[in-house]
Scaffold this motif. Structure first.
Motif, mmCIF file in Angstrom:
data_model
loop_
_atom_site.group_PDB
_atom_site.id
_atom_site.type_symbol
_atom_site.label_atom_id
_atom_site.label_comp_id
_atom_site.label_asym_id
_atom_site.label_seq_id
_atom_site.Cartn_x
_atom_site.Cartn_y
_atom_site.Cartn_z
ATOM 1 N N HIS A 19 0.818 -1.211 0.000
ATOM 2 C CA HIS A 19 0.000 0.000 0.000
ATOM 3 C C HIS A 19 0.849 1.257 0.000
ATOM 4 O O HIS A 19 0.567 2.214 -0.740
ATOM 5 C CB HIS A 19 -0.925 -0.015 1.220
ATOM 6 C CG HIS A 19 -2.021 0.999 1.154
ATOM 7 N ND1 HIS A 19 -1.875 2.286 1.597
ATOM 8 C CD2 HIS A 19 -3.289 0.910 0.685
ATOM 9 C CE1 HIS A 19 -2.992 2.955 1.405
ATOM 10 N NE2 HIS A 19 -3.876 2.138 0.859
ATOM 11 N N SER A 20 1.895 1.289 0.791
ATOM 12 C CA SER A 20 2.708 2.505 0.881
ATOM 13 C C SER A 20 3.437 2.792 -0.426
ATOM 14 O O SER A 20 3.590 3.956 -0.820
ATOM 15 C CB SER A 20 3.711 2.373 2.029
ATOM 16 O OG SER A 20 4.542 1.240 1.829
ATOM 17 N N ALA A 21 3.899 1.744 -1.110
ATOM 18 C CA ALA A 21 4.591 1.955 -2.386
ATOM 19 C C ALA A 21 3.637 2.488 -3.446
ATOM 20 O O ALA A 21 3.997 3.372 -4.240
ATOM 21 C CB ALA A 21 5.240 0.654 -2.847
ATOM 22 N N VAL A 22 2.412 1.988 -3.474
ATOM 23 C CA VAL A 22 1.439 2.467 -4.460
ATOM 24 C C VAL A 22 0.994 3.881 -4.118
ATOM 25 O O VAL A 22 0.664 4.675 -5.011
ATOM 26 C CB VAL A 22 0.235 1.492 -4.526
ATOM 27 C CG1 VAL A 22 -0.780 1.952 -5.567
ATOM 28 C CG2 VAL A 22 0.709 0.084 -4.847
ATOM 29 N N GLN A 23 0.985 4.235 -2.822
ATOM 30 C CA GLN A 23 0.564 5.577 -2.413
ATOM 31 C C GLN A 23 1.423 6.660 -3.050
ATOM 32 O O GLN A 23 0.949 7.774 -3.277
ATOM 33 C CB GLN A 23 0.623 5.701 -0.891
ATOM 34 C CG GLN A 23 -0.571 5.133 -0.150
ATOM 35 C CD GLN A 23 -1.804 6.010 -0.256
ATOM 36 O OE1 GLN A 23 -1.764 7.102 -0.814
ATOM 37 N NE2 GLN A 23 -2.912 5.526 0.263
ATOM 38 N N ARG A 24 2.688 6.362 -3.349
ATOM 39 C CA ARG A 24 3.566 7.369 -3.939
ATOM 40 C C ARG A 24 3.068 7.832 -5.305
ATOM 41 O O ARG A 24 3.403 8.929 -5.748
ATOM 42 C CB ARG A 24 4.988 6.813 -4.070
ATOM 43 C CG ARG A 24 5.628 6.426 -2.740
ATOM 44 C CD ARG A 24 7.114 6.133 -2.926
ATOM 45 N NE ARG A 24 7.712 5.613 -1.717
ATOM 46 C CZ ARG A 24 7.956 4.328 -1.487
ATOM 47 N NH1 ARG A 24 7.636 3.431 -2.419
ATOM 48 N NH2 ARG A 24 8.506 3.922 -0.361
ATOM 49 N N HIS A 25 2.293 7.007 -5.965
ATOM 50 C CA HIS A 25 1.803 7.343 -7.304
ATOM 51 C C HIS A 25 0.343 7.800 -7.264
ATOM 52 O O HIS A 25 -0.329 7.796 -8.294
ATOM 53 C CB HIS A 25 1.942 6.124 -8.223
ATOM 54 C CG HIS A 25 3.341 5.596 -8.315
ATOM 55 N ND1 HIS A 25 4.297 6.151 -9.138
ATOM 56 C CD2 HIS A 25 3.958 4.576 -7.652
ATOM 57 C CE1 HIS A 25 5.440 5.484 -9.009
ATOM 58 N NE2 HIS A 25 5.266 4.533 -8.117
ATOM 59 N N ARG A 26 -0.113 8.189 -6.084
ATOM 60 C CA ARG A 26 -1.513 8.610 -5.945
ATOM 61 C C ARG A 26 -1.872 9.799 -6.825
ATOM 62 O O ARG A 26 -2.937 9.792 -7.461
ATOM 63 C CB ARG A 26 -1.816 8.902 -4.471
ATOM 64 C CG ARG A 26 -3.225 9.374 -4.183
ATOM 65 C CD ARG A 26 -3.541 9.237 -2.694
ATOM 66 N NE ARG A 26 -2.534 9.873 -1.867
ATOM 67 C CZ ARG A 26 -2.588 11.147 -1.490
ATOM 68 N NH1 ARG A 26 -3.588 11.904 -1.882
ATOM 69 N NH2 ARG A 26 -1.649 11.663 -0.719
ATOM 70 N N PRO A 27 -1.043 10.857 -6.924
ATOM 71 C CA PRO A 27 -1.424 11.973 -7.814
ATOM 72 C C PRO A 27 -1.622 11.547 -9.263
ATOM 73 O O PRO A 27 -2.553 12.013 -9.940
ATOM 74 C CB PRO A 27 -0.253 12.953 -7.661
ATOM 75 C CG PRO A 27 0.350 12.634 -6.324
ATOM 76 C CD PRO A 27 0.200 11.162 -6.175
ATOM 77 N N THR A 28 -0.761 10.650 -9.744
ATOM 78 C CA THR A 28 -0.914 10.183 -11.129
ATOM 79 C C THR A 28 -2.189 9.369 -11.290
ATOM 80 O O THR A 28 -2.887 9.477 -12.306
ATOM 81 C CB THR A 28 0.301 9.332 -11.523
ATOM 82 O OG1 THR A 28 1.505 10.040 -11.205
ATOM 83 C CG2 THR A 28 0.286 9.037 -13.007
ATOM 84 N N VAL A 29 -2.502 8.550 -10.295
ATOM 85 C CA VAL A 29 -3.727 7.747 -10.363
ATOM 86 C C VAL A 29 -4.953 8.653 -10.369
ATOM 87 O O VAL A 29 -5.905 8.435 -11.129
ATOM 88 C CB VAL A 29 -3.781 6.760 -9.179
ATOM 89 C CG1 VAL A 29 -5.115 6.029 -9.145
ATOM 90 C CG2 VAL A 29 -2.631 5.767 -9.268
ATOM 91 N N VAL A 30 -4.934 9.691 -9.540
ATOM 92 C CA VAL A 30 -6.073 10.616 -9.487
ATOM 93 C C VAL A 30 -6.222 11.345 -10.824
ATOM 94 O O VAL A 30 -7.356 11.586 -11.283
ATOM 95 C CB VAL A 30 -5.881 11.601 -8.321
ATOM 96 C CG1 VAL A 30 -6.946 12.688 -8.367
ATOM 97 C CG2 VAL A 30 -5.951 10.861 -6.993
ATOM 98 N N ASP A 31 -5.109 11.689 -11.476
ATOM 99 C CA ASP A 31 -5.193 12.340 -12.786
ATOM 100 C C ASP A 31 -5.861 11.435 -13.820
ATOM 101 O O ASP A 31 -6.511 11.930 -14.759
ATOM 102 C CB ASP A 31 -3.796 12.727 -13.267
ATOM 103 C CG ASP A 31 -3.202 13.866 -12.429
ATOM 104 O OD1 ASP A 31 -3.977 14.582 -11.757
ATOM 105 O OD2 ASP A 31 -1.960 14.032 -12.446
ATOM 106 N N CYS A 32 -5.695 10.118 -13.660
ATOM 107 C CA CYS A 32 -6.301 9.184 -14.607
ATOM 108 C C CYS A 32 -7.823 9.154 -14.500
ATOM 109 O O CYS A 32 -8.489 8.585 -15.372
ATOM 110 C CB CYS A 32 -5.743 7.776 -14.391
ATOM 111 S SG CYS A 32 -4.000 7.597 -14.833
ATOM 112 N N LEU A 33 -8.383 9.747 -13.432
ATOM 113 C CA LEU A 33 -9.845 9.818 -13.333
ATOM 114 C C LEU A 33 -10.457 10.642 -14.455
ATOM 115 O O LEU A 33 -11.618 10.447 -14.818
ATOM 116 C CB LEU A 33 -10.246 10.421 -11.978
ATOM 117 C CG LEU A 33 -10.030 9.558 -10.737
ATOM 118 C CD1 LEU A 33 -10.303 10.373 -9.484
ATOM 119 C CD2 LEU A 33 -10.924 8.327 -10.769
#
Length: 777
Positions: free
Chosen positions: A333-347
């Motif tokens: 979970h913590s490693a994936v959290q680092r890419h949270r802004p990019t994931v949110v942009d994919c919305l």
């Protein structure tokens, strides 16, 4: 005069030139007649030409079964031109459903033994395409010999045929185990790729083969390292990536469970990501790292690779990255959290499948530390998302808010925003959850009723919002009129405005029958909250006595009767709803019962001695009318003593009969048993202990048990004791199910089991309808 038979090229041109389907059928019927006549005449010179035309007709979807025996004749011929067409016809026209396919077994065996490479290649291709289990058993020795032939052409086809044989007859694994080790020393890329495929098939179907091939892992790693660092073969490079097919095959091999971390790191750092071939190799590297339970550093590397994929311009690569990150979010979970802004942009992707995957991953990334920021992003997406995503987005926001809400006010504001934005898309239980939340937050009653009143005044189309607002106004209408809430701007509301708004809801064509029921009940409750005259409310209630909706009509009749006949009881009946705790209905019931008993003890008057004697006589009557009946010991003459003794009588009930255990699942040594307990203090509660055992030779890993019950029951799953069941009767896994069954309805369970056993993923979904009667009656 009969038209002459056409050549294959002429037949193709004439069929393509047909303007209608009828013309095409006419051409094919005429030519099929010529082909049948030629077969009857037994023309050996042109037989292969006639069969070639028949195969083209078969490819167009027309019947061609009458050419099956001609395929056998051509295969038995000594000419290569005949064999070529005959084997092609056998691959297209014959399969395991036709007994004729067994007739070519001897011809294939002879051709494999001839030593002519083109003929051997034809025979191997045919065997790998339509060979049945019987043919594979008969021809396995010949294929094994060809695996060590000097010709790479024949060996490559023999390896692929061996793969087909293993799939058809897994017990042939022992035949092909020894040659595989020698084939890994080859320099030919086609042979290496086929060998890795064969090893993968062997390992998937035989635990013994998997243990055997663990010895060759260093050799596979060396091949992979050579491909990455030195460019193993220039002629096999694709877009600057050295033989990506061989690299992908090496990563996907089941024997790579002990791959050196250095090899995966080298692949990740030396592979060119500007080309699609390089991205394919990197993605296979990520899958390998995920499957072999690598160290934390390698898993972080895999997540970072997927993070780079999210920035790729190719939508397919971004979709693959989102799907893979969704698999990794639970374990890293913590490693994936680092890419949270990019994931949110994919919305904001225009592609529906991408935005859906991004929504699922965004909801999975929500936790207690980022819930405020993530909810802002998700609420903004909810306002502009496509209609087919609104239900999933709204449900996800409500669940995340319920789980990670920092404060009750924030929780209420979040739900209100969802109801205002996408009220028609929320789950059915959203109204009940919000009313329970507001009812339990006494300090926010004034704030909630004002927020809901304002929202209702602006929009009455969102039905869940209207229902919650009507309930809240009915419960806390007096707080709405006081106007002393300091948390929002002052709002002056008089009684007539509130009544008019509820009447508007009742009269609106957008209001559902359930919504009108909420509004009518709110009006009725306001009759005890407001200070003015209730004639207006009585008039509205009387109007709906003749409503076509039966439920609404029944409510109106009951409320009108309450006004006319039981007006003195109206204030008590329409009191505010009691506080309902959301967690633990059983504990809540027990707390209420103990509180009521304590109040009853405190309020009980001091009984006199004659009253105690009468009570004892009553108990004697219940026990039996015999004159020899033993009297209970004398009661304590202190105040409340008789009542205390009466409450103490049922404290020692007879122990309930044990409920028999039930075995509900068994497969390859894996068993799931259910045991049952019904606590005497709460018969409506059923405790089920699920016990998973393993008597096989292989460990069961990643074991997950999920359950569902009918809507009339309430189910709570406790955390399991683990996720691995060791082999040969090791420590079992236990998990507790708590089922609340107040109506004593028959208990039915739907279970889903997922686990890995013998390196294969298993998923079973089944229903359990034969629970013992003692578990629910």
């Amino acid at each position: 005069m009969v038209a002459p038979s056409l050549k294959l090229q002429d037949l193709i041109e004439e069929i393509r030139g047909a303007k209608t389907q009828a013309q095409e059928r006419e051409v094919i019927q005429k030519e099929c007649a010529h082909i049948r006549a030629s077969f009857r005449d037994g023309d050996p010179v042109h037989r292969h030409r006639q069969l070639a035309k028949l195969l083209y007709v078969h490819m167009l979807g027309y019947p061609a079964h009458f050419g099956q025996m001609e395929c056998l004749k051509l295969i038995a011929s000594s000419r290569f031109t005949d064999k070529r067409v005959g084997y092609l016809g056998a691959m297209l026209l014959l399969d395991e459903r036709h007994d004729a396919h067994l007739l070519i077994t001897n011809s294939i065996k002879n051709d494999l033994s001839q030593g002519i490479q083109p003929v051997q290649g034809l025979a191997l291709c045919t065997l790998s395409t339509m060979g049945s289990a019987e043919m594979c058993r008969d021809l396995a020795p010949e294929v094994e010999k060809l695996l060590l032939q000097p010709s790479p052409y024949v060996r490559k086809k023999a390896i692929l045929t061996a793969v087909h044989m293993i799939r058809k007859v897994p017990e042939l694994s022992s035949v092909f185990l020894p040659p595989c080790v020698h084939l890994l020393h080859e320099r030919h890329h086609g042979i290496l790729l086929g060998t890795i495929t064969l090893i993968t098939e062997l390992c998937e179907r035989s635990p013994a083969a998997l243990r055997h091939f663990r010895k060759v892992v260093p050799q596979l790693v060396q091949i992979l390292r050579t491909l990455v660092t030195t460019g193993y073969s220039t002629e096999h490079s694709i877009s600057g990536v050295s033989d990506p097919f061989l690299q992908v095959g090496g990563h996907s091999s089941k024997t790579m469970t002990n791959t050196s971390p250095l090899s995966s790191t080298q692949v990740a750092t030396n592979t060119d990501t500007s080309r699609n071939a390089g991205n394919a190799v990197l993605f296979e590297t990520v899958l390998t790292i995920m499957d072999i339970r690598s160290a934390a550093g390698l898993r972080v590397l895999a997540v970072n690779i997927l993070g780079r994929f999210l920035l790729n311009s190719d939508r397919n690569i971004r979709y693959v990255a989102l799907t893979s990150l969704l698999r990794l979010v639970q374990s890293d979970h913590s490693a994936v959290q680092r890419h949270r802004p990019t994931v949110v942009d994919c919305l904001q992707e225009t592609d529906a499948s991408l935005s859906r995957r991004a929504l699922e991953l965004s909801l999975a990334l929500v936790n207690s530390s980022n819930v405020r920021a993530m909810m802002q992003e998700l609420q903004a997406f909810l306002e502009s998302c496509p209609p087919d995503l609104r239900a999933d987005c709204a449900s996800g926001i409500l669940l995340a808010a319920e789980r990670f809400a920092p404060t009750k006010r924030w929780h209420i504001d979040t739900i209100l925003h969802v109801l205002t934005t996408a009220g028609t898309h929320v789950r059915d239980d959203a109204v009940a959850n919000l009313t329970q939340l507001i009812g339990g937050a006494q300090e926010l009653h004034a704030y909630s009723v004002r927020r809901l009143y304002n929202a209702l005044a602006e929009d009455i189309s969102q039905q869940p919002l209207v229902q919650v607002a009507a309930w809240c106004i009915g419960e806390y209408g007096d707080l709405l009129l006081e106007g002393n809430c300091e948390e929002i701007e002052p709002l002056q509301v008089d009684e007539e405005e509130v009544l008019a708004l509820l009447e508007k809801v009742l009269q609106s064509h957008m209001s559902l029958p359930a919504t009108r029921g909420y509004a009518l009940t709110a009006l009725m409750k306001l009759s005890t909250r407001l200070q003015g005259d209730n004639n207006r409310i009585r008039q509205v209630v009387s109007i709906y006595r003749s409503c076509l909706d039966v439920e609404l009509q029944q409510r109106a009749v009951e409320y009108d009767t309450l006004f006319r006949k039981y007006d003195h009881m109206r204030a008590a009946i329409l009191e505010k709803m009691p506080l309902v705790e959301r967690d633990g209905p059983q504990a809540d019931e027990e707390a209420k019962e103990s509180k009521a008993a304590a109040q009853l003890l405190e309020a009980a008057p001091a009984p006199t001695e004659p009253q105690a004697s009468q009570l004892l006589d009553l108990l004697d009557l219940l026990d039996g009318a015999s004159g020899d009946a033993q009297h209970p010991p004398p009661l304590d003459p202190s105040p409340g003593g008789a009542l205390v003794y009466l409450l103490d009588l049922p404290c020692a009930p007879p122990p309930p009969a044990p409920i028999p255990d039930l075995k509900v699942f068994e497969r390859e040594g894996v068993q799931l048993n259910l045991s049952f307990i019904r606590p005497p203090e709460n018969p409506a509660l059923l405790l089920i202990t699920a016990t998973a055992t393993n008597s096989s030779e292989g460990d069961v890993t990643d074991f997950i048990c999920q359950a569902a019950v009918p809507k009339s029951l309430q189910l709570q799953l406790q955390a399991p004791s683990g996720n691995t069941v060791p082999a040969r009767g090791g420590l079992p896994i236990t998990q507790l199910f708590r089922i609340l069954n107040p109506n004593k309805a028959p208990v039915r369970l739907k279970l889903r089991l997922t686990y890995n056993h013998f390196h294969q993923s298993v998923q079973e979904i089944f229903e359990v309808n034969n629970l013992p009667v003692e578990s629910w009656q």
